[in-house]
Structure formats: structure tokens, C-alpha cells
Motif scaffolding. Structure first.
Motif, mmCIF file in Angstrom:
data_model
loop_
_atom_site.group_PDB
_atom_site.id
_atom_site.type_symbol
_atom_site.label_atom_id
_atom_site.label_comp_id
_atom_site.label_asym_id
_atom_site.label_seq_id
_atom_site.Cartn_x
_atom_site.Cartn_y
_atom_site.Cartn_z
ATOM 1 N N ASN A 232 0.817 -1.218 0.000
ATOM 2 C CA ASN A 232 0.000 0.000 0.000
ATOM 3 C C ASN A 232 0.849 1.265 0.000
ATOM 4 O OD1 ASN A 232 0.766 -0.882 2.647
ATOM 5 N ND2 ASN A 232 -0.525 0.741 3.503
ATOM 6 N N LEU A 233 2.171 1.115 0.142
ATOM 7 C CA LEU A 233 3.065 2.267 0.150
ATOM 8 C C LEU A 233 3.822 2.351 -1.167
ATOM 9 C CD1 LEU A 233 4.590 2.026 3.746
ATOM 10 C CD2 LEU A 233 2.822 3.606 2.949
ATOM 11 N N ASN A 234 3.865 3.531 -1.756
ATOM 12 C CA ASN A 234 4.606 3.753 -2.993
ATOM 13 C C ASN A 234 6.084 3.992 -2.703
ATOM 14 O OD1 ASN A 234 2.235 3.633 -4.563
ATOM 15 N ND2 ASN A 234 1.785 5.795 -4.124
ATOM 16 N N HIS A 235 6.885 3.892 -3.774
ATOM 17 C CA HIS A 235 8.307 4.251 -3.727
ATOM 18 C C HIS A 235 9.056 3.406 -2.689
ATOM 19 C CE1 HIS A 235 6.632 7.572 -5.961
ATOM 20 N NE2 HIS A 235 5.983 7.992 -4.910
ATOM 21 N N ASN B 280 8.701 12.790 -7.515
ATOM 22 C CA ASN B 280 7.997 13.136 -8.755
ATOM 23 C C ASN B 280 8.930 13.932 -9.656
ATOM 24 O OD1 ASN B 280 7.993 15.550 -7.323
ATOM 25 N ND2 ASN B 280 5.911 16.126 -7.916
ATOM 26 N N ASP B 281 8.497 14.194 -10.887
ATOM 27 C CA ASP B 281 9.385 14.769 -11.890
ATOM 28 C C ASP B 281 9.901 16.151 -11.517
ATOM 29 O OD1 ASP B 281 9.181 12.509 -13.424
ATOM 30 O OD2 ASP B 281 7.666 13.329 -14.790
ATOM 31 N N ASP B 282 9.036 17.001 -10.963
ATOM 32 C CA ASP B 282 9.499 18.360 -10.658
ATOM 33 C C ASP B 282 10.083 18.478 -9.251
ATOM 34 O OD1 ASP B 282 7.314 18.428 -8.963
ATOM 35 O OD2 ASP B 282 6.215 19.968 -10.087
ATOM 36 N N PHE C 227 8.043 14.666 -1.921
ATOM 37 C CA PHE C 227 9.261 14.040 -1.411
ATOM 38 C C PHE C 227 8.977 13.201 -0.173
ATOM 39 C CE2 PHE C 227 8.923 18.270 0.448
ATOM 40 C CZ PHE C 227 9.263 18.108 1.786
ATOM 41 N N LEU C 228 9.841 12.203 0.009
ATOM 42 C CA LEU C 228 9.835 11.378 1.209
ATOM 43 C C LEU C 228 10.738 12.014 2.256
ATOM 44 C CD1 LEU C 228 10.361 7.848 -0.416
ATOM 45 C CD2 LEU C 228 8.172 8.872 0.283
ATOM 46 N N MET C 229 10.354 11.882 3.525
ATOM 47 C CA MET C 229 11.168 12.432 4.618
ATOM 48 C C MET C 229 10.875 11.663 5.899
ATOM 49 S SD MET C 229 11.578 16.422 5.740
ATOM 50 C CE MET C 229 9.925 16.524 6.461
ATOM 51 N N ASN C 230 11.841 11.651 6.798
ATOM 52 C CA ASN C 230 11.641 10.962 8.069
ATOM 53 C C ASN C 230 10.546 11.640 8.898
ATOM 54 O OD1 ASN C 230 13.916 12.878 7.977
ATOM 55 N ND2 ASN C 230 14.164 12.512 10.163
ATOM 56 N N PRO C 231 9.826 10.852 9.686
ATOM 57 C CA PRO C 231 8.761 11.417 10.513
ATOM 58 C C PRO C 231 9.312 12.285 11.633
ATOM 59 C CG PRO C 231 9.065 9.102 11.013
ATOM 60 C CD PRO C 231 9.940 9.402 9.827
ATOM 61 N N ASN C 232 8.427 13.014 12.246
ATOM 62 C CA ASN C 232 8.791 13.982 13.273
ATOM 63 C C ASN C 232 9.392 13.302 14.501
ATOM 64 O OD1 ASN C 232 9.020 16.246 14.853
ATOM 65 N ND2 ASN C 232 6.837 16.648 15.028
ATOM 66 N N GLN C 233 10.664 13.618 14.770
ATOM 67 C CA GLN C 233 11.349 13.262 16.004
ATOM 68 C C GLN C 233 11.346 11.765 16.313
ATOM 69 O OE1 GLN C 233 11.190 16.264 19.181
ATOM 70 N NE2 GLN C 233 9.621 17.322 17.971
#
Length: 251
Positions: A9-12, A44-46, A50-56
Motif C-alpha cells: 500500500n506504500l509507494n516508492h 515526482n518529476d518536478d 518528497f519522502l522524509m523521516n517522521p517527526n522526532q
């Protein structure tokens, strides 16, 4: 090598796994800041999603399934139930919004890079091969303005106007590394910290420095840029070590 998607269910998924491995190894190298600092990767293309780590969440516990997927152009990002850290949104959101060639970004306060960023002269002279890697390939931010909320993030993003410069020595702050992929960016982060350590330790001797001529430093930097596959092999080996240890980073 592709990674089996354990969360369909998760992309990338491959990108998530690579990021998680980078977090885990950064913690092992003691280049983390506990539950602070952030890595991001455009999906994505532009470059605005973006993916990023969750808060703290501590770097040593980050898993592939933990990554937030964020839209840099969504003003409601910080109001959601799973909102990122405001400084992460400010710095990385600004970077992905304004700097399309920064596909991946890694920001840390690693010890030696931060010592370098704390000097009145934060230049990194080419005194060895690792230092020469970054010859003419970094920018120094001389105008630290406090925590990296949106205004500060946009200001920092504007400093990456030269695509050749993929390291920002953030004066009074730390270091920000950009690249095309997780492997490329982590490799650059690793070697910049090694280079900064060599330089700081050389300064500590109090002896004169043996600085390479500009032409040799540039030749070395170009040769290392063209060196085949080191970044992918580096990250691949780190993931292999984590896999051998039955680490849960890829879950």
C-alpha cells in the motif's frame, strides 16, 4: 537489486528502503542529532513531492514504512495529524520547492562538519584526496538566521544556484548535502565528514598544511566524480550488512 515491497500500500518502496538504510548508518557513525535532523528524497518529476523521516524519530529506529510523503506546495502540511517537524518542512520543503536539481537532501550536525561551519573561515582546503573531492564544489552560508523555518529554508535553497556545488557548509549550523539519489548523497555526506575530520585534525597539530595546487585539486575532484558506481556499491554494502544482522530497516 530490487527490494521486495513488504507494504504494497506504500509507494516508492525501493526509495524508502534506501533512505532507511542511510538513516541507520548515519546513526552508527554518530553523525546524527538524536531525534533532530532530516533526510529527504524527491519522488515526482518536478521534485515537489518528497519522502522524509517522521517527526522526532531517532535515526537508529527509522524504517522504510515510516517515511512521510510530503507535497512541498501544500500549505496545509503542518496542520495534519502526521505533520513533519516544522524545521524539516521549512528547510526541505523550501529546497524541493525552489531547487529542482536537489533530488535528495541530507542535513546533519555531524561533529567535524559543524566544527568547520563554526570557524570564521569555513573553507575546506584540498590537503588530501577526500578534501580535494569538494574543491570548488561547496558553498558557504555566512548568514545563519536561526531555526530553519520557511523563510530560512527558502534563503538556503537560493544558495544552491550553481549545480556543481552540492555541499552547503551552513555557518554556525551544520552541513546540507544534495544529490540525485540516496546513494550519491549519502556517499557525499560520508566523505565530507571524513574530509572535515582530516582538516580539523591537521589544524590541531599546529603544523603548516600541505595544500594541493588548484589544478591538481580540480583534476582529483573530477576524477572522483567520474569514478564508476562507488556510491551505489557503498550503499549496497551497508544494506548487505544491515540485512545480515536481520535489521528491520526495510520493513
Amino acid at each position: 537489486m530490487s527490494i521486495t515491497n513488504l507494504r504494497p500500500n506504500l509507494n516508492h518502496w525501493q526509495e524508502r528502503v534506501d533512505l532507511a538504510a542511510a538513516f541507520r548508518w548515519t546513526a552508527r557513525l554518530n553523525m546524527h542529532e538524536g531525534v533532530a535532523n532530516h533526510f529527504s528524497l524527491a519522488v515526482n518529476d518536478d521534485g515537489t513531492r518528497f519522502l522524509m523521516n517522521p517527526n522526532q524519530i531517532h535515526f537508529s529506529r527509522v524504517k522504510a514504512s515510516d517515511m512521510l510523503e510530503i507535497d512541498a506546495n501544500d500549505p496545509e502540511t503542518l496542520s495534519g495529524p502526521n505533520a513533519p517537524d516544522p524545521t524539516a518542512w521549512g528547510l526541505h520543503g523550501g529546497l524541493h520547492r525552489h531547487c529542482a536539481h536537489a533530488r535528495c537532501a541530507m542535513h546533519v550536525h555531524s561533529i567535524h562538519a559543524t566544527v568547520l561551519a563554526s570557524l570564521a573561515d569555513s573553507r575546506l582546503p584540498p590537503i588530501d584526496q577526500n578534501c580535494a573531492t569538494f574543491f570548488n564544489r561547496y558553498v558557504i552560508d555566512e548568514h545563519y538566521g536561526g531555526l530553519a523555518f520557511e523563510e530560512e529554508g527558502a534563503r538556503c535553497a537560493a544558495l544552491f544556484s550553481d549545480p556543481k556545488q552540492k555541499v552547503m557548509i551552513m555557518g554556525n549550523h551544520g552541513v546540507l548535502i544534495i544529490g540525485e539519489t540516496v546513494a550519491e548523497t549519502f556517499n557525499r555526506l560520508y566523505y565530507f565528514e571524513r574530509a572535515a575530520e582530516t582538516y580539523i585534525r591537521a589544524l590541531q597539530t599546529g603544523q603548516p598544511l600541505r595544500i594541493l595546487p588548484d589544478d591538481v585539486a580540480e583534476k582529483t575532484a573530477q576524477e572522483l566524480e567520474d569514478y564508476p558506481e562507488q556510491d551505489e556499491r557503498h550503499l549496497g554494502e551497508l544494506k548487505a550488512i544491515l540485512d545480515e544482522e536481520s535489521c528491520n530497516y526495510a520493513t
